[in-house]
Write a protein that holds these residues in place. Structure first.
Motif, PDB file in Angstrom:
ATOM      1  N   GLU A   1       0.842  -1.195   0.000  1.00 27.44           N
ATOM      2  CA  GLU A   1       0.000   0.000   0.000  1.00 27.44           C
ATOM      3  C   GLU A   1       0.878   1.246   0.000  1.00 27.44           C
ATOM      4  OE1 GLU A   1      -2.605  -0.188   3.327  1.00 27.44           O
ATOM      5  OE2 GLU A   1      -3.694  -1.933   2.569  1.00 27.44           O
ATOM      6  N   ILE A   2       0.342   2.330  -0.539  1.00 33.48           N
ATOM      7  CA  ILE A   2       1.077   3.591  -0.582  1.00 33.48           C
ATOM      8  C   ILE A   2       1.089   4.187   0.825  1.00 33.48           C
ATOM      9  CG2 ILE A   2       1.156   5.892  -1.585  1.00 33.48           C
ATOM     10  CD1 ILE A   2      -0.270   4.767  -4.019  1.00 33.48           C
ATOM     11  N   CYS A   3       2.287   4.490   1.339  1.00 33.98           N
ATOM     12  CA  CYS A   3       2.430   4.997   2.708  1.00 33.98           C
ATOM     13  C   CYS A   3       2.893   6.450   2.764  1.00 33.98           C
ATOM     14  CB  CYS A   3       3.418   4.143   3.485  1.00 33.98           C
ATOM     15  SG  CYS A   3       2.885   2.465   3.739  1.00 33.98           S
TER      16      CYS A   3
ATOM     17  N   ARG B   1      12.551  16.743 -11.017  1.00 34.99           N
ATOM     18  CA  ARG B   1      13.294  18.004 -11.117  1.00 34.99           C
ATOM     19  C   ARG B   1      12.837  18.821 -12.315  1.00 34.99           C
ATOM     20  NH1 ARG B   1      19.081  15.730  -9.956  1.00 34.99           N
ATOM     21  NH2 ARG B   1      18.974  15.512  -7.711  1.00 34.99           N
ATOM     22  N   ARG B   2      12.547  18.134 -13.435  1.00 33.11           N
ATOM     23  CA  ARG B   2      12.079  18.836 -14.629  1.00 33.11           C
ATOM     24  C   ARG B   2      10.715  19.470 -14.404  1.00 33.11           C
ATOM     25  NH1 ARG B   2      13.684  14.253 -18.180  1.00 33.11           N
ATOM     26  NH2 ARG B   2      15.860  14.649 -18.633  1.00 33.11           N
ATOM     27  N   GLY B   3       9.912  18.857 -13.523  1.00 32.36           N
ATOM     28  CA  GLY B   3       8.582  19.391 -13.241  1.00 32.36           C
ATOM     29  C   GLY B   3       8.609  20.754 -12.587  1.00 32.36           C
ATOM     30  N   GLY B   4       9.688  21.068 -11.876  1.00 30.98           N
ATOM     31  CA  GLY B   4       9.859  22.405 -11.330  1.00 30.98           C
ATOM     32  C   GLY B   4       9.525  22.550  -9.858  1.00 30.98           C
ATOM     33  N   LYS B   5       8.392  22.039  -9.405  1.00 33.09           N
ATOM     34  CA  LYS B   5       7.932  22.319  -8.042  1.00 33.09           C
ATOM     35  C   LYS B   5       8.722  21.585  -6.964  1.00 33.09           C
ATOM     36  CE  LYS B   5       4.115  24.657  -9.132  1.00 33.09           C
ATOM     37  NZ  LYS B   5       2.940  25.273  -8.736  1.00 33.09           N
ATOM     38  N   GLY B   6       9.466  20.578  -7.322  1.00 32.04           N
ATOM     39  CA  GLY B   6      10.289  19.873  -6.344  1.00 32.04           C
ATOM     40  C   GLY B   6       9.525  18.858  -5.524  1.00 32.04           C
ATOM     41  N   GLY B   7       9.116  17.780  -6.149  1.00 27.11           N
ATOM     42  CA  GLY B   7       8.444  16.693  -5.443  1.00 27.11           C
ATOM     43  C   GLY B   7       9.451  15.833  -4.701  1.00 27.11           C
ATOM     44  N   LYS B   8       8.971  14.753  -4.121  1.00 29.80           N
ATOM     45  CA  LYS B   8       9.828  13.864  -3.339  1.00 29.80           C
ATOM     46  C   LYS B   8       9.629  12.431  -3.811  1.00 29.80           C
ATOM     47  CE  LYS B   8      11.043  12.787   1.402  1.00 29.80           C
ATOM     48  NZ  LYS B   8      12.407  13.101   1.611  1.00 29.80           N
ATOM     49  N   VAL B   9      10.732  11.659  -3.799  1.00 30.45           N
ATOM     50  CA  VAL B   9      10.706  10.262  -4.234  1.00 30.45           C
ATOM     51  C   VAL B   9      11.136   9.379  -3.069  1.00 30.45           C
ATOM     52  CG1 VAL B   9      11.734   8.584  -5.811  1.00 30.45           C
ATOM     53  CG2 VAL B   9      11.194  10.877  -6.623  1.00 30.45           C
ATOM     54  N   TRP B  10      10.393   8.299  -2.835  1.00 32.64           N
ATOM     55  CA  TRP B  10      10.733   7.316  -1.810  1.00 32.64           C
ATOM     56  C   TRP B  10      11.010   5.987  -2.487  1.00 32.64           C
ATOM     57  CZ3 TRP B  10       6.806  10.838  -1.133  1.00 32.64           C
ATOM     58  CH2 TRP B  10       6.907  11.680  -0.028  1.00 32.64           C
TER      59      TRP B  10
ATOM     60  N   ILE C   1       5.279  -2.478  -3.397  1.00 31.02           N
ATOM     61  CA  ILE C   1       5.520  -1.118  -3.887  1.00 31.02           C
ATOM     62  C   ILE C   1       7.032  -0.925  -4.020  1.00 31.02           C
ATOM     63  CG2 ILE C   1       5.260   1.338  -3.385  1.00 31.02           C
ATOM     64  CD1 ILE C   1       2.604   0.075  -3.960  1.00 31.02           C
ATOM     65  N   LEU C   2       7.471  -0.477  -5.202  1.00 24.75           N
ATOM     66  CA  LEU C   2       8.895  -0.254  -5.444  1.00 24.75           C
ATOM     67  C   LEU C   2       9.290   1.191  -5.172  1.00 24.75           C
ATOM     68  CD1 LEU C   2       9.194  -2.210  -8.807  1.00 24.75           C
ATOM     69  CD2 LEU C   2       9.645  -3.044  -6.506  1.00 24.75           C
ATOM     70  N   TYR C   3       8.517   2.127  -5.708  1.00 27.23           N
ATOM     71  CA  TYR C   3       8.799   3.559  -5.538  1.00 27.23           C
ATOM     72  C   TYR C   3       7.499   4.292  -5.219  1.00 27.23           C
ATOM     73  CZ  TYR C   3      12.901   2.332  -8.358  1.00 27.23           C
ATOM     74  OH  TYR C   3      14.030   1.744  -8.851  1.00 27.23           O
ATOM     75  N   GLU C   4       7.646   5.395  -4.496  1.00 25.95           N
ATOM     76  CA  GLU C   4       6.534   6.311  -4.276  1.00 25.95           C
ATOM     77  C   GLU C   4       7.002   7.714  -4.582  1.00 25.95           C
ATOM     78  OE1 GLU C   4       4.496   6.099  -0.546  1.00 25.95           O
ATOM     79  OE2 GLU C   4       4.702   3.926  -0.443  1.00 25.95           O
ATOM     80  N   MET C   5       6.069   8.565  -4.978  1.00 23.49           N
ATOM     81  CA  MET C   5       6.407   9.964  -5.202  1.00 23.49           C
ATOM     82  C   MET C   5       5.230  10.844  -4.844  1.00 23.49           C
ATOM     83  SD  MET C   5       6.575  10.006  -9.370  1.00 23.49           S
ATOM     84  CE  MET C   5       7.404  11.540  -9.415  1.00 23.49           C
ATOM     85  N   GLY C   6       5.550  12.063  -4.425  1.00 23.69           N
ATOM     86  CA  GLY C   6       4.519  13.016  -4.053  1.00 23.69           C
ATOM     87  C   GLY C   6       4.974  14.430  -4.359  1.00 23.69           C
ATOM     88  N   GLY C   7       4.028  15.373  -4.307  1.00 17.64           N
ATOM     89  CA  GLY C   7       4.354  16.770  -4.545  1.00 17.64           C
ATOM     90  C   GLY C   7       4.468  17.139  -6.007  1.00 17.64           C
TER      91      GLY C   7
END
Length: 141
Positions: free
Chosen positions: A20-22, A53-62, A99-105
């Motif tokens: 599940e996404i945490c 990074r290309r998206g600009g707003k600076g999300g986070k990767v887990w 789940i291998l990777y998660e990202m947000g923002g």
């Protein structure tokens, strides 16, 4: 490590925890069991990070998997015996549903594109999922 050389083992069944996404809102989920090497995990992480990074707003990767299991190999043209070979690389055993990777923002369109690229780096069939309860799946690679 006290005992660094593992046996191969089998990866069977569906993952009951870690499915599940945490942390983030979007995730990449494995659909079949496999051993994913540290290089493949890093390639997927870099693909996600570059798109964030290309998206600009600076999300986070887990990164939700860790390569803790060693794989050994003996040199070519070596006679049998003389112990187990040296450690050549590290793998993470991954079950179906993990789940291998998660990202947000980030926006949904950017997340979909980034996760599709990261999924193409994996040696297994994967799908991108979203945390929103109405929409469970973005797409399958």
């Amino acid at each position: 490590m006290k005992f660094p050389k593992y046996r191969k083992g089998r990866i069977e069944g569906v993952r009951d925890g870690g499915n599940e996404i945490c942390f983030g809102k979007y995730a990449l989920q494995a659909l079949e069991p496999a051993r994913i090497s540290a290089k493949q995990i890093e390639a997927g992480r870099r693909a996600l990070q570059m798109n964030v990074r290309r998206g600009g707003k600076g999300g986070k990767v887990w990164v939700r998997v860790f390569p803790y299991k060693s794989v050994t190999s003996k040199p070519a043209e070596t006679r049998m015996g003389r112990g187990k070979g040296a450690i050549s690389y590290w793998v993470a055993p991954v079950k179906a549903g993990q789940i291998l990777y998660e990202m947000g923002g980030v926006t949904e369109s950017l997340a979909k594109k980034a996760i599709e690229i990261a999924g193409s780096k994996m040696p297994i069939l994967t799908r991108s999922i979203i945390r929103d309860p109405q929409v469970k799946e973005i797409g399958v690679r």
